[in-house]
Design a protein around this motif. Structure first.
Motif, PDB file in Angstrom:
ATOM      1  N   PRO A  39      -3.067  12.481   5.807  1.00 13.79           N
ATOM      2  CA  PRO A  39      -2.153  11.629   5.052  1.00 13.79           C
ATOM      3  C   PRO A  39      -2.357  11.807   3.536  1.00 13.79           C
ATOM      4  O   PRO A  39      -3.435  12.198   3.101  1.00 13.79           O
ATOM      5  CB  PRO A  39      -2.545  10.211   5.475  1.00 13.79           C
ATOM      6  CG  PRO A  39      -3.388  10.353   6.695  1.00 13.79           C
ATOM      7  CD  PRO A  39      -4.009  11.701   6.625  1.00 13.79           C
ATOM      8  N   LEU A  40      -1.318  11.495   2.815  1.00 13.87           N
ATOM      9  CA  LEU A  40      -1.399  11.522   1.365  1.00 13.87           C
ATOM     10  C   LEU A  40      -2.516  10.592   0.894  1.00 13.87           C
ATOM     11  O   LEU A  40      -2.760   9.566   1.529  1.00 13.87           O
ATOM     12  CB  LEU A  40      -0.045  11.017   0.831  1.00 13.87           C
ATOM     13  CG  LEU A  40       0.395  11.478  -0.556  1.00 13.87           C
ATOM     14  CD1 LEU A  40       0.491  12.989  -0.643  1.00 13.87           C
ATOM     15  CD2 LEU A  40       1.750  10.867  -0.887  1.00 13.87           C
ATOM     16  N   ASN A  62      -3.768   2.740  -5.695  1.00 15.90           N
ATOM     17  CA  ASN A  62      -3.502   1.366  -5.294  1.00 15.90           C
ATOM     18  C   ASN A  62      -4.060   1.040  -3.919  1.00 15.90           C
ATOM     19  O   ASN A  62      -3.977  -0.098  -3.465  1.00 15.90           O
ATOM     20  CB  ASN A  62      -2.002   1.057  -5.338  1.00 15.90           C
ATOM     21  CG  ASN A  62      -1.188   2.014  -4.498  1.00 15.90           C
ATOM     22  OD1 ASN A  62      -1.314   3.231  -4.641  1.00 15.90           O
ATOM     23  ND2 ASN A  62      -0.348   1.486  -3.628  1.00 15.90           N
ATOM     24  N   THR A  98      -4.443   1.427   9.323  1.00 15.57           N
ATOM     25  CA  THR A  98      -2.989   1.224   9.324  1.00 15.57           C
ATOM     26  C   THR A  98      -2.599  -0.189   9.752  1.00 15.57           C
ATOM     27  O   THR A  98      -1.419  -0.508   9.810  1.00 15.57           O
ATOM     28  CB  THR A  98      -2.314   2.245  10.264  1.00 15.57           C
ATOM     29  OG1 THR A  98      -2.881   2.103  11.565  1.00 15.57           O
ATOM     30  CG2 THR A  98      -2.527   3.660   9.765  1.00 15.57           C
ATOM     31  N   PRO A 153       0.878   7.764  -4.622  1.00 17.27           N
ATOM     32  CA  PRO A 153      -0.240   6.878  -4.948  1.00 17.27           C
ATOM     33  C   PRO A 153      -0.134   6.476  -6.424  1.00 17.27           C
ATOM     34  O   PRO A 153       0.021   7.339  -7.285  1.00 17.27           O
ATOM     35  CB  PRO A 153      -1.466   7.758  -4.693  1.00 17.27           C
ATOM     36  CG  PRO A 153      -0.999   8.800  -3.733  1.00 17.27           C
ATOM     37  CD  PRO A 153       0.428   9.068  -4.113  1.00 17.27           C
ATOM     38  N   ARG A 202      -5.203   0.421   2.838  1.00 22.51           N
ATOM     39  CA  ARG A 202      -5.304   1.658   3.594  1.00 22.51           C
ATOM     40  C   ARG A 202      -6.748   2.104   3.507  1.00 22.51           C
ATOM     41  O   ARG A 202      -7.497   1.553   2.720  1.00 22.51           O
ATOM     42  CB  ARG A 202      -4.406   2.753   2.975  1.00 22.51           C
ATOM     43  CG  ARG A 202      -2.932   2.679   3.311  1.00 22.51           C
ATOM     44  CD  ARG A 202      -2.257   3.985   2.827  1.00 22.51           C
ATOM     45  NE  ARG A 202      -2.889   5.151   3.465  1.00 22.51           N
ATOM     46  CZ  ARG A 202      -3.462   6.154   2.791  1.00 22.51           C
ATOM     47  NH1 ARG A 202      -3.459   6.172   1.474  1.00 22.51           N
ATOM     48  NH2 ARG A 202      -4.045   7.139   3.432  1.00 22.51           N
ATOM     49  N   PRO A 232       0.822  -1.220   0.000  1.00 26.12           N
ATOM     50  CA  PRO A 232       0.000   0.000   0.000  1.00 26.12           C
ATOM     51  C   PRO A 232       0.855   1.268   0.000  1.00 26.12           C
ATOM     52  O   PRO A 232       0.362   2.344  -0.306  1.00 26.12           O
ATOM     53  CB  PRO A 232      -0.790  -0.098   1.319  1.00 26.12           C
ATOM     54  CG  PRO A 232      -0.663  -1.508   1.780  1.00 26.12           C
ATOM     55  CD  PRO A 232       0.642  -2.008   1.229  1.00 26.12           C
ATOM     56  N   TYR A 233       2.128   1.126   0.368  1.00 23.35           N
ATOM     57  CA  TYR A 233       2.956   2.305   0.624  1.00 23.35           C
ATOM     58  C   TYR A 233       3.908   2.601  -0.531  1.00 23.35           C
ATOM     59  O   TYR A 233       5.125   2.602  -0.374  1.00 23.35           O
ATOM     60  CB  TYR A 233       3.688   2.136   1.960  1.00 23.35           C
ATOM     61  CG  TYR A 233       2.691   1.935   3.085  1.00 23.35           C
ATOM     62  CD1 TYR A 233       1.980   3.018   3.587  1.00 23.35           C
ATOM     63  CD2 TYR A 233       2.415   0.662   3.591  1.00 23.35           C
ATOM     64  CE1 TYR A 233       1.028   2.850   4.590  1.00 23.35           C
ATOM     65  CE2 TYR A 233       1.461   0.494   4.598  1.00 23.35           C
ATOM     66  CZ  TYR A 233       0.768   1.584   5.081  1.00 23.35           C
ATOM     67  OH  TYR A 233      -0.176   1.421   6.065  1.00 23.35           O
ATOM     68  N   THR A 234       3.339   2.828  -1.706  1.00 21.14           N
ATOM     69  CA  THR A 234       4.121   3.218  -2.882  1.00 21.14           C
ATOM     70  C   THR A 234       4.645   4.645  -2.688  1.00 21.14           C
ATOM     71  O   THR A 234       4.101   5.404  -1.901  1.00 21.14           O
ATOM     72  CB  THR A 234       3.227   3.139  -4.119  1.00 21.14           C
ATOM     73  OG1 THR A 234       1.940   3.696  -3.793  1.00 21.14           O
ATOM     74  CG2 THR A 234       3.027   1.701  -4.546  1.00 21.14           C
ATOM     75  N   GLY A 238      -9.261  10.427  11.848  1.00 25.73           N
ATOM     76  CA  GLY A 238      -8.934  10.252  10.440  1.00 25.73           C
ATOM     77  C   GLY A 238      -9.650   9.038   9.870  1.00 25.73           C
ATOM     78  O   GLY A 238     -10.359   8.318  10.577  1.00 25.73           O
ATOM     79  N   PHE A 239      -9.459   8.824   8.573  1.00 28.77           N
ATOM     80  CA  PHE A 239     -10.025   7.637   7.935  1.00 28.77           C
ATOM     81  C   PHE A 239      -9.378   6.353   8.470  1.00 28.77           C
ATOM     82  O   PHE A 239      -9.861   5.265   8.202  1.00 28.77           O
ATOM     83  CB  PHE A 239      -9.813   7.698   6.418  1.00 28.77           C
ATOM     84  CG  PHE A 239     -10.561   8.813   5.734  1.00 28.77           C
ATOM     85  CD1 PHE A 239     -11.936   8.934   5.885  1.00 28.77           C
ATOM     86  CD2 PHE A 239      -9.900   9.715   4.917  1.00 28.77           C
ATOM     87  CE1 PHE A 239     -12.641   9.943   5.234  1.00 28.77           C
ATOM     88  CE2 PHE A 239     -10.594  10.726   4.266  1.00 28.77           C
ATOM     89  CZ  PHE A 239     -11.970  10.841   4.426  1.00 28.77           C
ATOM     90  N   ASP A 240      -8.278   6.502   9.187  1.00 31.56           N
ATOM     91  CA  ASP A 240      -7.569   5.308   9.660  1.00 31.56           C
ATOM     92  C   ASP A 240      -8.292   4.595  10.797  1.00 31.56           C
ATOM     93  O   ASP A 240      -8.071   3.407  11.005  1.00 31.56           O
ATOM     94  CB  ASP A 240      -6.130   5.667  10.078  1.00 31.56           C
ATOM     95  CG  ASP A 240      -6.088   6.775  11.111  1.00 31.56           C
ATOM     96  OD1 ASP A 240      -6.999   7.623  11.113  1.00 31.56           O
ATOM     97  OD2 ASP A 240      -5.140   6.808  11.919  1.00 31.56           O
ATOM     98  N   ARG A 241      -9.144   5.317  11.532  1.00 28.73           N
ATOM     99  CA  ARG A 241      -9.782   4.655  12.687  1.00 28.73           C
ATOM    100  C   ARG A 241     -11.142   5.279  13.001  1.00 28.73           C
ATOM    101  O   ARG A 241     -11.327   5.901  14.044  1.00 28.73           O
ATOM    102  CB  ARG A 241      -8.877   4.679  13.919  1.00 28.73           C
ATOM    103  CG  ARG A 241      -8.306   6.052  14.219  1.00 28.73           C
ATOM    104  CD  ARG A 241      -7.444   6.081  15.471  1.00 28.73           C
ATOM    105  NE  ARG A 241      -7.370   7.467  15.923  1.00 28.73           N
ATOM    106  CZ  ARG A 241      -7.913   7.928  17.036  1.00 28.73           C
ATOM    107  NH1 ARG A 241      -8.540   7.125  17.860  1.00 28.73           N
ATOM    108  NH2 ARG A 241      -7.828   9.205  17.362  1.00 28.73           N
TER     109      ARG A 241
END
Lengths: 820, 820
Positions: free
Chosen positions: A73-74, A48, A98, A32, A95, A27-29, A227-230
């Motif tokens: 985050p990007l 991705n 995390t 993006p 993503r 996921p970490y290119t 954030g969208f992470d949690r």
């Protein structure tokens, strides 16, 4: 298989040619890495990790979902699927959650992307695509329990609605935070902001299963300042059933899945766009007419139906791509030509320069210069679309032959804010038109009646537009008899008549001072090259008198260039507003530029007295690097208002000595014209992504498509790419590779074969659909030549010359060409 | 102390009057609760967790730092300080790190904000302000070790640079990602993007201590795809010393602190903006001239110097605020008048409507209508600035008396994109000017020569501008003799000549069809009210003839209103483009509007025959709610193109039956004119934030400032606020409270005293600076009246009438006013 040794460093991904896919393994290119969904009117960009957005026709005025450019985050905003297993949760697309996955891959294919993830024995697969003739993104989610015990899984979908006008959506909060409206019915979450007033369209997000909950209010779903992470709802495992009124509307479905060991279940998510006629907007007072959405949903209410639509999409792409395919000894070349370069060409047709990771979708319309050039990359795939595009472009031309620099796709009117006077614009219409006719044999385009800007009714045919384009150059010559540059020529950043000292001025649209002095050698070369095409066309249609008259202008321009534009070892680039040389050894910076070398060489100016050969040697000596050919050297170290934007960039970037890939194929073509197969190929592989797998980390951009710019030697990180996907590089590279390296070149009479290849290529097989016939072509190179004479046989019969005459053939034919 | 019972629910914060502060007790307020830094030209907006940005003069064209509006997480981008103690790290301002703090508070004061946090025995205090006459934000960080052992602490600062033009910064990535440039010298990180070309300004971020590391590249600091909540550099505890070239430049200092038990250390961070003349831009080739930055830094290189500057700022604000202070029995009233309302008024002077949590800073210029009205809120504090602002506004007027609706602060030119024909605009110039003269006694403003739009040289004085404003109304009357509305009157969303059915059209700037029919009763009332002010002014300056002539127009308008604009129980709002009534009992929706009731009542139209009384009763009956007075009723449930934007909002929001607070004071004033002290006060306290502490959760917006709009009864959440800070509500509420409730009202002759208060208010003390004298005023209300006759004594001497004649006094005086 050549050059496989380049593939040792595949930190982030690799090609899967069998499936026409690029497989991304993290996921970490570095940036993006995106793909495009959609083939007509309705499009999505998807990273991705499923970041991005979708829109109907215009990414500025009809954007369905919200995306945050250059965010932290990007890559923030997308089609997210949160999978929750007891107290653990993760993202099915890698993503934004995390949580480290046990397995992850993203496969970007032709018009679809597929995300595989697994964690705790739960495997998920998301397949995202826009079906043919459909204004909806489909996200098909399959969840499989690979453990030995029954699993209770929560699935939360998520998208955030954009309030349609993407520019206003990101600026006008004093209004926008009060307007959002939704409706909820069954498993479908409808977005109807502004529908009660002037809009006749709404969005919806649905899934083919009964819901265990939903959310339509963003803050309710995410929780305060998360954030969208949690998202809070995901963390606690239960939707809030929030109903959005104002603020920020979203759509999130909550679904509880019970999976036996080994069991798979599928969920089909549909993110759709509906337009309804004004008469049928309402079901009842303030209740929207949902019937069109329901009708659409019946097409995607089972996994079988969805996979069937995906199959249709795959066949569509295979059919397009197989119109021209090649088998050389070099897999990377084959991969570029057969798959990725053609694919990128189609994307530039669909998107022009509107929406990418670097184009925010609220900026530019369709560029006159860009889109005419782009056509040379896909005319063999979609000739009827090219015909329509050329006529659209033609209709934004002005009566004096000049052109609006851009037009808006929704209105098809020239963009008055940007205006015209980019003096290379008109002649690109000659390139696109003649190239179209050579591909199709369809001369009828010339008789189409086309308006000039401001006309209600067309009074002239398209041929007249070409004539006026040609004459616009002749009618706008400067002191040396070279074409006036206007605001800029192909190089938007060489602004010789701007003189801007105000940082809030646009270099392109601010014009001050005299414009009757500064001249462009690039336009001069372009005029000779495409002027000759115009003459040839006149001859084809029997306008011999006009051809002869035009030829005199061309000859005169050729002499003018030889007299006033040769600097001794290369061609000058321009004369500035004070009549001073640009791109001369006498300059302290910007001594040599690529554009005039490319166009004068392609036009064969000074071919006989060695000027072309010398100019190309100078390019090699002064501009070529390991990462491609730079635009100019030395870089400008200081701003010069007599040069404009080019000198505003830090050295090594963009037009200031960056590797501006778009123009590299001009040199490649010129090298083939001199028979330099190895040199041409060397330049080709420096910028072509299929050869750059070992540079994924340095390049940063997607290693399956061309980017507009690679940092030059003066930059901090030479070889670092920017502005991928939407670039004329795609069309030009394809054109150079197919028509000049492979040498399979449509001409008015048919298909000519004139390869200029690596001597090591002993056998090349080509499949080519052309004017209704299907040719299987074998090029034999028994003597290891780069170029030279060709002997030709068709279906076993020897043929004079190197042209397959189209008039003779239909059906399937075998062509053997031998380099001798 | 009244109404203290309202204060029981202080979920998120409370007032600290002693320190002129609002204390916020959680980082997780319902929306970011912001404050403003800066008092002249250089400003910052700062949330309760230090989110926000700063800019020089213009938030669109000279933005120093990057902020993400409507982001996820909410409130992204700011001045962050990460404190790292072993493997734990947190934010000294409460966010963006998500670590739960042991203690947190944010104190928003007058022009500064202070953040206290503690965790693991480490206490931090960040004090943020912009010193007087300084183009820099100071962030003073004090770290204290409250543990028993020595602590090794890492501090990481963070800001992200905006590439100056905030609009371009968020859209033009194909250029912007290639342009960033920085320099690093000592502990100062310089941002010089575009400085090598057309800019003559740079930014810097410095700290008064030697660095243990730094970062200037965002992705390097954050790590791949991370948020501000957990930068990789902070997590690992060591800066990368990254050097930005293109992409996204930031500034982050890394400092290692060794703290003995009980020890405090201070760090002074300076985020500055420097302009250099073109001649002195460079120190040497491509090295910027840092001397001006170094000079600035010497002013802030110790904690003592910084605290000294903070002291100066505090004294500046105390001096401003004490020009008018009040002591009533109601602490909340005192708090509003003495501190927060005055403070908000100054912010509306500084910022107009440009930059808030709801105004993105890339939208509007200075509004003609807005800024003229705003002056009534701060003319007593900064009369000389008001004089200049009025003349700036006047110079964007057109020769026919109409006005550009907005002008750009950098150029002071009318904004051509927006244009004019908002037909209430001109008369606001009469309000601002007469109110200025009444405050100051400075009639000389009338003789100032002021250009009309397009003039190079002024040919007329400011008085002529007022006359033309007056005549513009008379020259633009409709079929009933009422003023034509043009694009809109005060209600920007009542668009009677737009007829838009295209969702991408602006209601305000698109004008179609006839404009010589639709008429505004609000402008009619405004004309009578401020026309009378114009007549009074004419009389003051001896233009008796003009006064008489003008008075005839006013009398005629008064009769026209009585004849054509009275609906039976209230005043009509308008006639539409077809001559149909708006705001009539005959309408099915939008039967009654607040604006025409307010203006006709304030103008005293129909005062004698009970129309005013009746109109106000209708307001109370149909429009008043617990949360304030709604704009109209019933709300429009459907879009009507003959009405425009007002009907585009969902019912209960904004101009469609929201509580648009700006106009509530018009009714308050009207009630006081009828002597209704209790009713006036009831309306006042419904919208005034000092009374809304028990509504923090519902209100969502900052409970220390007015917001533009509170959701009306038709909304999903009546009482929910939006668009706080930058609203004319501040000036109008202050004007209503001081001049009409307290009744301390400047008139040409001096200061009149005519209170209309709660009967329970027995004693009111006022300190008032006025035309060079200082008055200590006591208002005694021994009989518990609301209003009535006043007996007056000055310095113990009885005075006839209720006016303190300014011509008689200098120095300090004691005034006793008794309500009898």
């Amino acid at each position: 298989m050549q050059s496989s040794d380049d593939d040792t460093d595949q930190t982030y991904g690799y090609f899967d040619d069998q499936n026409y896919e690029y497989v991304i393994t993290t996921p970490y290119t570095p940036t993006p890495w995106i793909n495009y969904l959609g083939s007509n009117e309705f499009y999505g960009i998807i990273s991705n990790t499923a970041g991005g957005y979708c829109f109907d026709r215009d990414p500025k005025f009809r954007r369905l979902t919200r995306y945050r450019y250059n965010s932290v985050p990007l890559d923030s905003g997308g089609r997210y699927f949160y999978i929750r297993d007891e107290n653990d949760f993760w993202s099915a697309t890698g993503r934004p959650a995390t949580t480290q996955l046990d397995q992850y891959s993203c496969r970007h294919g032709m018009g679809y992307s597929r995300f595989n993830a697994s964690k705790n024995g739960i495997a998920t697969q998301v397949t995202s695509f826009i079906p043919l003739d459909t204004k909806a993104e489909i996200h098909s989610l399959v969840v499989t329990n690979h453990t030995q015990s029954t699993k209770s899984i929560d699935v939360f979908s998520f998208i955030e609605w954009c309030l349609w006008n993407a520019e206003d959506d990101g600026a006008n909060f004093q209004r926008n935070l009060s307007t959002a409206e939704v409706e909820i019915e069954g498993s479908t979450l409808y977005h109807k902001t502004e529908y009660r007033e002037r809009r006749n369209h709404y969005g919806f997000y649905s899934v083919n299963r009964q819901l265990d909950g939903y959310d339509t209010n963003r803050e309710s779903f995410l929780g305060p300042y998360r954030g969208f992470d949690r998202p809070e709802v995901v963390e606690k495992g239960q939707a809030n059933n929030s109903f959005a009124r104002g603020w920020s509307p979203i759509a999130s479905h909550h679904l509880k899945l019970e999976l036996a060991p080994g069991e798979s279940q599928s969920l089909e998510f549909v993110l759709g766009y509906i337009e309804v006629s004004v008469d049928h907007k309402w079901h009842s007072k303030n209740v929207i007419n949902k019937q069109p959405a329901k009708d659409m949903l019946t097409r995607f209410d089972s996994h079988e139906k969805v996979m069937d639509e995906l199959g249709k999409l795959n066949r569509y792409w295979r059919t397009l791509l197989c119109k021209f395919s090649v088998e050389t000894p070099d897999d990377k070349f084959n991969r570029a030509i057969n798959i990725w370069n053609q694919y990128q060409n189609m994307v530039t047709f669909n998107l022009s320069r509107s929406a990418s990771f670097y184009e925010s979708g609220i900026g530019r319309g369709i560029g006159f210069r860009d889109s005419n050039q782009d056509t040379i990359g896909f005319v063999h795939m979609v000739p009827e679309k090219v015909r329509a595009r050329i006529l659209d472009l033609s209709s934004t031309q002005k009566f004096d032959g000049s052109a609006y620099h851009q037009y808006q796709p929704l209105t098809k009117k020239g963009n008055a804010n940007i205006g015209g006077n980019f003096n290379d614009d008109p002649m690109w219409l000659v390139l696109s038109t003649t190239n179209y006719i050579k591909e199709t044999g369809d001369f009828s385009i010339l008789q189409e009646m086309v308006i000039y800007d401001g006309q209600e009714q067309a009074t002239h045919d398209h041929f007249d537009h070409l004539l006026r384009a040609f004459m616009h150059v002749i009618n706008n010559l400067g002191p040396h008899g070279l074409p006036l540059i206007g605001r800029a020529d192909w190089n938007d950043c060489l602004n010789l008549n701007c003189f801007s000292d105000d940082p809030n001025e646009s270099f392109q649209t601010t014009q001050v001072g005299a414009s009757d002095v500064a001249e462009s050698v690039m336009i001069a070369g372009q005029f000779v090259l495409y002027g000759q095409e115009f003459v040839d066309l006149c001859q084809q249609v029997g306008k011999i008198e006009l051809a002869n008259r035009s030829m005199k202008h061309i000859e005169k321009m050729r002499k003018t260039i030889e007299q006033h534009a040769w600097d001794g070892e290369w061609y000058l680039r321009a004369y500035d507003s004070r009549g001073k040389k640009i791109g001369s050894h006498k300059n302290s910076e910007g001594k040599i530029f690529i554009e005039s070398q490319g166009f004068c060489a392609m036009a064969g100016i000074g071919l006989n007295d060695g000027k072309v050969e010398q100019a190309l040697r100078s390019v090699d000596k002064h501009l070529a690097t390991d990462f491609g050919i730079m635009l100019n050297q030395p870089a400008y170290s200081q701003y010069d208002k007599y040069l404009g934007e080019i000198s505003s960039y830090p050295p090594g970037y963009k037009e200031n000595a960056g590797i501006f890939c778009h123009n590299n194929p001009w040199i490649i073509i010129a090298e083939t014209m001199l028979g330099h197969g190895e040199k041409a190929f060397e330049y080709y592989r420096k910028i072509t992504p299929t050869y750059l797998q070992n540079r994924q980390t340095l390049l940063k951009t997607e290693p399956y498509v061309y980017c507009q710019m690679i940092a030059g030697k003066d930059a901090a990180n030479p070889g670092e790419g920017k502005n991928s996907w939407l670039t004329g590089t795609a069309a030009w590279s394809y054109y150079a590779a197919t028509q000049y390296i492979l040498g399979i070149r449509p001409v008015y009479q048919g298909l000519s074969i004139a390869p200029c290849v690596l001597p090591s290529w002993k056998l090349i097989r080509v499949q080519r659909e052309f004017r209704g016939a299907q040719y299987s072509i074998e090029i034999h190179n028994p003597h290891g030549l780069s170029s030279g004479k060709i002997t030709l046989s068709i279906d076993g019969q020897p043929v004079e010359g190197n042209v397959i005459s189209s008039s003779s053939f239909n059906g399937q034919h075998t062509v053997i060409a031998t380099m001798v």
